[in-house]
Write a protein that holds these residues in place. Structure first.
Motif, PDB file in Angstrom:
ATOM      1  N   ARG A  33      -1.755  26.302  30.536  1.00 60.68           N
ATOM      2  CA  ARG A  33      -2.453  26.552  31.803  1.00 60.68           C
ATOM      3  C   ARG A  33      -3.731  25.743  31.941  1.00 60.68           C
ATOM      4  O   ARG A  33      -4.094  25.357  33.044  1.00 60.68           O
ATOM      5  N   THR A  34      -4.425  25.512  30.855  1.00 60.63           N
ATOM      6  CA  THR A  34      -5.710  24.802  30.945  1.00 60.63           C
ATOM      7  C   THR A  34      -5.552  23.292  31.020  1.00 60.63           C
ATOM      8  O   THR A  34      -6.529  22.596  31.266  1.00 60.63           O
ATOM      9  N   THR A  35      -4.355  22.799  30.796  1.00 59.41           N
ATOM     10  CA  THR A  35      -4.122  21.357  30.813  1.00 59.41           C
ATOM     11  C   THR A  35      -3.516  20.958  32.152  1.00 59.41           C
ATOM     12  O   THR A  35      -2.391  21.322  32.462  1.00 59.41           O
ATOM     13  N   GLY A  36      -4.285  20.207  32.911  1.00 62.48           N
ATOM     14  CA  GLY A  36      -3.826  19.793  34.231  1.00 62.48           C
ATOM     15  C   GLY A  36      -3.046  18.491  34.208  1.00 62.48           C
ATOM     16  O   GLY A  36      -3.166  17.684  33.283  1.00 62.48           O
ATOM     17  N   ILE A  37      -2.272  18.285  35.259  1.00 59.40           N
ATOM     18  CA  ILE A  37      -1.460  17.073  35.392  1.00 59.40           C
ATOM     19  C   ILE A  37      -2.332  15.830  35.482  1.00 59.40           C
ATOM     20  O   ILE A  37      -2.019  14.801  34.880  1.00 59.40           O
ATOM     21  N   ASP A  38      -3.435  15.896  36.223  1.00 54.40           N
ATOM     22  CA  ASP A  38      -4.304  14.717  36.355  1.00 54.40           C
ATOM     23  C   ASP A  38      -4.835  14.268  34.997  1.00 54.40           C
ATOM     24  O   ASP A  38      -4.889  13.065  34.706  1.00 54.40           O
ATOM     25  N   ARG A  39      -5.186  15.212  34.160  1.00 54.34           N
ATOM     26  CA  ARG A  39      -5.649  14.878  32.806  1.00 54.34           C
ATOM     27  C   ARG A  39      -4.530  14.227  32.004  1.00 54.34           C
ATOM     28  O   ARG A  39      -4.741  13.263  31.280  1.00 54.34           O
ATOM     29  N   MET A  40      -3.325  14.762  32.160  1.00 56.22           N
ATOM     30  CA  MET A  40      -2.162  14.227  31.448  1.00 56.22           C
ATOM     31  C   MET A  40      -1.900  12.781  31.871  1.00 56.22           C
ATOM     32  O   MET A  40      -1.621  11.921  31.041  1.00 56.22           O
ATOM     33  N   ILE A  41      -1.973  12.537  33.169  1.00 58.86           N
ATOM     34  CA  ILE A  41      -1.736  11.193  33.705  1.00 58.86           C
ATOM     35  C   ILE A  41      -2.787  10.230  33.161  1.00 58.86           C
ATOM     36  O   ILE A  41      -2.458   9.141  32.675  1.00 58.86           O
ATOM     37  N   ALA A  42      -4.041  10.634  33.213  1.00 53.88           N
ATOM     38  CA  ALA A  42      -5.125   9.768  32.731  1.00 53.88           C
ATOM     39  C   ALA A  42      -5.000   9.475  31.243  1.00 53.88           C
ATOM     40  O   ALA A  42      -5.117   8.322  30.809  1.00 53.88           O
ATOM     41  N   GLU A  43      -4.740  10.495  30.460  1.00 56.87           N
ATOM     42  CA  GLU A  43      -4.674  10.317  28.999  1.00 56.87           C
ATOM     43  C   GLU A  43      -3.433   9.553  28.546  1.00 56.87           C
ATOM     44  O   GLU A  43      -3.470   8.864  27.534  1.00 56.87           O
ATOM     45  N   TYR A  54       9.390  10.705  35.938  1.00 57.46           N
ATOM     46  CA  TYR A  54       9.952  11.284  34.710  1.00 57.46           C
ATOM     47  C   TYR A  54       9.885  12.805  34.682  1.00 57.46           C
ATOM     48  O   TYR A  54      10.767  13.464  34.134  1.00 57.46           O
ATOM     49  N   PHE A  55       8.821  13.359  35.236  1.00 57.30           N
ATOM     50  CA  PHE A  55       8.613  14.802  35.205  1.00 57.30           C
ATOM     51  C   PHE A  55       8.226  15.266  36.614  1.00 57.30           C
ATOM     52  O   PHE A  55       7.045  15.282  36.961  1.00 57.30           O
ATOM     53  N   PRO A  56       9.217  15.642  37.425  1.00 55.22           N
ATOM     54  CA  PRO A  56       8.959  15.999  38.816  1.00 55.22           C
ATOM     55  C   PRO A  56       8.005  17.193  38.998  1.00 55.22           C
ATOM     56  O   PRO A  56       7.410  17.343  40.055  1.00 55.22           O
ATOM     57  N   SER A  57       7.865  18.015  37.963  1.00 52.40           N
ATOM     58  CA  SER A  57       6.948  19.157  38.053  1.00 52.40           C
ATOM     59  C   SER A  57       6.347  19.424  36.675  1.00 52.40           C
ATOM     60  O   SER A  57       6.867  18.962  35.659  1.00 52.40           O
ATOM     61  N   LYS A  58       5.282  20.196  36.665  1.00 45.81           N
ATOM     62  CA  LYS A  58       4.684  20.592  35.396  1.00 45.81           C
ATOM     63  C   LYS A  58       5.679  21.428  34.587  1.00 45.81           C
ATOM     64  O   LYS A  58       5.741  21.320  33.364  1.00 45.81           O
ATOM     65  N   ASP A  59       6.482  22.238  35.272  1.00 39.01           N
ATOM     66  CA  ASP A  59       7.495  23.029  34.572  1.00 39.01           C
ATOM     67  C   ASP A  59       8.470  22.142  33.806  1.00 39.01           C
ATOM     68  O   ASP A  59       8.859  22.460  32.678  1.00 39.01           O
ATOM     69  N   ASP A  60       8.869  21.018  34.416  1.00 38.68           N
ATOM     70  CA  ASP A  60       9.766  20.083  33.722  1.00 38.68           C
ATOM     71  C   ASP A  60       9.100  19.522  32.470  1.00 38.68           C
ATOM     72  O   ASP A  60       9.742  19.352  31.436  1.00 38.68           O
ATOM     73  N   LEU A  61       7.818  19.247  32.562  1.00 43.01           N
ATOM     74  CA  LEU A  61       7.081  18.735  31.403  1.00 43.01           C
ATOM     75  C   LEU A  61       6.946  19.810  30.324  1.00 43.01           C
ATOM     76  O   LEU A  61       7.086  19.531  29.138  1.00 43.01           O
ATOM     77  N   ILE A  62       6.717  21.045  30.726  1.00 42.85           N
ATOM     78  CA  ILE A  62       6.615  22.145  29.760  1.00 42.85           C
ATOM     79  C   ILE A  62       7.925  22.299  28.992  1.00 42.85           C
ATOM     80  O   ILE A  62       7.927  22.432  27.762  1.00 42.85           O
TER      81      ILE A  62
END
Length: 193
Positions: A33-43, A54-62
């Motif tokens: 929950r504390t990890t946002g998509i924007d942070r993931m994209i940047a990192e 590759y990951f249409p939603s955060k749920d797909d990434l989880i």
């Protein structure tokens, strides 16, 4: 030693693998929950469009994170059990190795179900598969007996309890001592059969 966490140099990976490895590290360390998509994209160093391809939603990434974590953790667990004798007595030193890791944050599957289980049934399904496979790995350490399945399930539950206790304790020593006691009791029961 970083026993289970991702240790691959991500810059050499494909974009989807970079995203997955970044998600693994952040989701395990900081929580889902504390990890946002924007942070993931940047990192991960990918464009937003690439991320969503590759990951249409955060749920797909989880879900991808949990699948990946399952493969990595089970490979480590089986290897650690073999390195520490390949018998039931291997459970405690194998887990001590993991609990002593600087990156230790408990069970990614238990943590994930607590965070998103009610909203993401696929996370619960992967967690069930993970716990079945962990129990099977424990069962493989035991001789054949009529109670082996039940004993393996009891040990798996004790392992989960030790994982949770080690996560919040000042030291994992008490959790490991309690687990060692359960292992000794099961070994005595197996020898009595």
């Amino acid at each position: 030693m970083n026993t289970v966490a991702s240790t691959i140099e991500t810059s050499a990976l494909s974009p989807d693998a970079r995203i997955l490895h970044t998600a693994h590290d952040f989701f395990y360390r900081d929580g889902i929950r504390t990890t946002g998509i924007d942070r993931m994209i940047a990192e991960s160093g990918v464009a937003k469009k690439t991320f969503y391809r590759y990951f249409p939603s955060k749920d797909d990434l989880i879900v991808a994170f949990l699948d990946y974590r399952h493969e990595v953790w089970m490979a480590w667990f089986r290897d650690a059990l073999q390195r520490h004798s390949g018998a039931l007595s291997a459970l405690v030193p194998a887990l001590a190795e993991w609990f002593g890791s600087e990156a230790y944050r408990g069970c990614a599957f238990i943590n994930s179900v607590v965070e998103v289980g009610g909203t993401l049934p696929r996370a619960v399904d992967i967690t069930r598969r993970h716990k079945r496979d962990m129990t099977a790995a424990i069962r493989a350490l035991m001789p054949t007996s009529r109670a082996a399945k039940a004993d393996a399930q009891a040990l798996a539950l004790a392992v989960d309890g030790a994982i949770v206790a080690a996560q919040f304790a000042d030291s994992p020593a008490d959790a490991l001592k309690a687990l060692a006691r359960v292992v000794r009791m099961v070994r005595r029961e197996l020898n009595a059969d």
